[in-house]
Design an enzyme around this catalytic site. Structure first.
Site, PDB file in Angstrom:
ATOM      1  N   TRP A 103      -3.341   0.611  13.756  1.00 18.13           N
ATOM      2  CA  TRP A 103      -2.106   0.929  14.495  1.00 18.13           C
ATOM      3  C   TRP A 103      -1.129  -0.263  14.479  1.00 18.13           C
ATOM      4  CZ3 TRP A 103      -3.111   4.328  19.442  1.00 18.13           C
ATOM      5  CH2 TRP A 103      -3.995   5.359  19.123  1.00 18.13           C
ATOM      6  N   TYR A 122      -5.315   9.353   2.285  1.00 21.12           N
ATOM      7  CA  TYR A 122      -4.941   7.949   2.512  1.00 21.12           C
ATOM      8  C   TYR A 122      -6.181   7.113   2.814  1.00 21.12           C
ATOM      9  CZ  TYR A 122      -3.329   3.904   5.215  1.00 21.12           C
ATOM     10  OH  TYR A 122      -3.151   2.627   5.704  1.00 21.12           O
ATOM     11  N   ALA A 168       0.841  -1.199   0.000  1.00 21.34           N
ATOM     12  CA  ALA A 168       0.000   0.000   0.000  1.00 21.34           C
ATOM     13  C   ALA A 168       0.872   1.243   0.000  1.00 21.34           C
ATOM     14  CB  ALA A 168      -0.900   0.018   1.244  1.00 21.34           C
ATOM     15  N   THR A 173      -7.834  -0.452   6.580  1.00 22.22           N
ATOM     16  CA  THR A 173      -7.449   0.381   7.718  1.00 22.22           C
ATOM     17  C   THR A 173      -8.617   1.011   8.491  1.00 22.22           C
ATOM     18  OG1 THR A 173      -6.268   2.436   8.262  1.00 22.22           O
ATOM     19  CG2 THR A 173      -7.141   2.285   6.064  1.00 22.22           C
ATOM     20  N   LYS A 176      -7.760   4.109   0.489  1.00 21.00           N
ATOM     21  CA  LYS A 176      -7.901   2.735   1.003  1.00 21.00           C
ATOM     22  C   LYS A 176      -9.359   2.284   0.903  1.00 21.00           C
ATOM     23  CE  LYS A 176      -5.317   0.337   2.847  1.00 21.00           C
ATOM     24  NZ  LYS A 176      -4.479  -0.773   2.308  1.00 21.00           N
TER      25      LYS A 176
END
Ligand SMILES: NC(=O)c1ccc[n+]([C@@H]2O[C@H](COP(=O)([O-])OP(=O)(O)OC[C@H]3O[C@@H](n4cnc5c(N)ncnc54)[C@H](OP(=O)(O)O)[C@@H]3O)[C@@H](O)[C@H]2O)c1
Length: 243
Positions: free
Chosen positions: A112, A87, A22, A63, A91
């Site tokens: 995280w 971002y 990614a 994410t 995603k």
């Protein structure tokens, strides 16, 4: 796309494709919008297209940053994503492309991520502690640190059990903390006496806005994968030992 097709067709039959690749430079993505979408959305779509053609199962990592962080209780898979960064948006678009293209997919949103390998928050903290007496860390963003080794174990479990409950899952370690709490626990785990000071996000400005709260509800993954995640503090100790 050509490279991916070639890889699939010149190797033995591929049953599973695990996409950990990614564009992950969250702040840089605010100015490199096209590149972030090219890798995180188009790249994911290309993999889904090839997996579809080759009858392979795609396991794709996504994410917690697909959420805006306005909730105060853990996000479930049915909560509507609303990214607040490029971002996060790229995603999320990757997830959408996979869902449109390929039935046989597992999209695993995690949060995280860190481990003894590569560049990540734990490694950065330990490096900073070698050169500073005091470190200021943001205390008003809440999430769950997730040990990459635990995520890898769940992925292996999905594969080894030949699970076919395709779809979207949230997986993280158990519990929640702030980046400040995570930093303190890192130093406590390795008995480092560096002073850690809590600061607010407004005192540590970044190009991209991060969700204030991005804890994931992992109930669906626990049930379907028959997997109980470790508390984040327990997994952190493993990562510290393995470093
Ligand atoms: N880190 C987190 O806190 C976190 C949280 C939730 C979800 N995630 C997700 O977890 C996954 C892994 O993240 P990470 O933190 O391990 O990121 P990372 O350390 O930045 O790793 C990303 C990998 O993707 C590769 N890559 C980037 N662009 C590529 C391209 N065009 N073609 C092929 N490979 C490419 C990079 O290769 P090079 O090293 O050669 O550049 C790197 O090995 C990502 O999907 C990320 O969105 C991460």
């Amino acid at each position: 796309m050509k490279d991916v097709e070639e890889f699939f067709t010149t190797n033995q039959k591929i049953d599973y494709c695990i996409n950990c690749a990614a564009y992950t430079a969250v702040d840089k993505a605010e100015t490199e919008v096209e590149k972030a979408f090219e890798i995180n959305a188009k790249g994911a779509k290309n993999l889904a297209l090839v997996c579809n053609a080759q009858d392979a199962i795609l396991i794709h990592i996504s994410t917690d940053f697909v959420f805006d962080g306005n909730k105060t209780e853990p996000y479930t898979e049915t909560d509507i994503p609303k990214p607040i960064s490029v971002y996060g948006a790229s995603k999320l678009q990757g997830e959408v492309e996979i869902q449109k293209t390929l039935k046989k997919h597992f999209i695993i949103r995690t949060s995280w991520l860190y481990s003894e390998h590569g560049a990540n928050f734990m490694k950065t903290m330990l490096r900073l502690a070698e050169i500073r007496d005091e470190i200021s860390v943001v205390s008003d963003q809440i999430g769950t640190p997730t040990y990459a080794g635990d995520l890898a174990d769940v992925i292996l479990k999905i594969i080894n059990s030949k699970n076919t409950n395709f779809g979207l899952y949230h997986y993280s370690n158990e519990g929640e903390t702030s980046w400040y709490g995570f930093a303190k626990a890192i130093f406590e785990s390795c008995k480092n006496s560096v002073r850690v000071t809590p600061i607010s996000s407004t005192q540590y400005t970044t190009a991209a806005t991060r969700p204030k709260y991005s804890v994931l509800d992992t109930a669906r993954a626990k049930k379907v994968f028959n997997s109980i995640p470790y508390k984040w503090e327990i997994s952190l100790k493993k990562a510290i030992e393995n470093r």
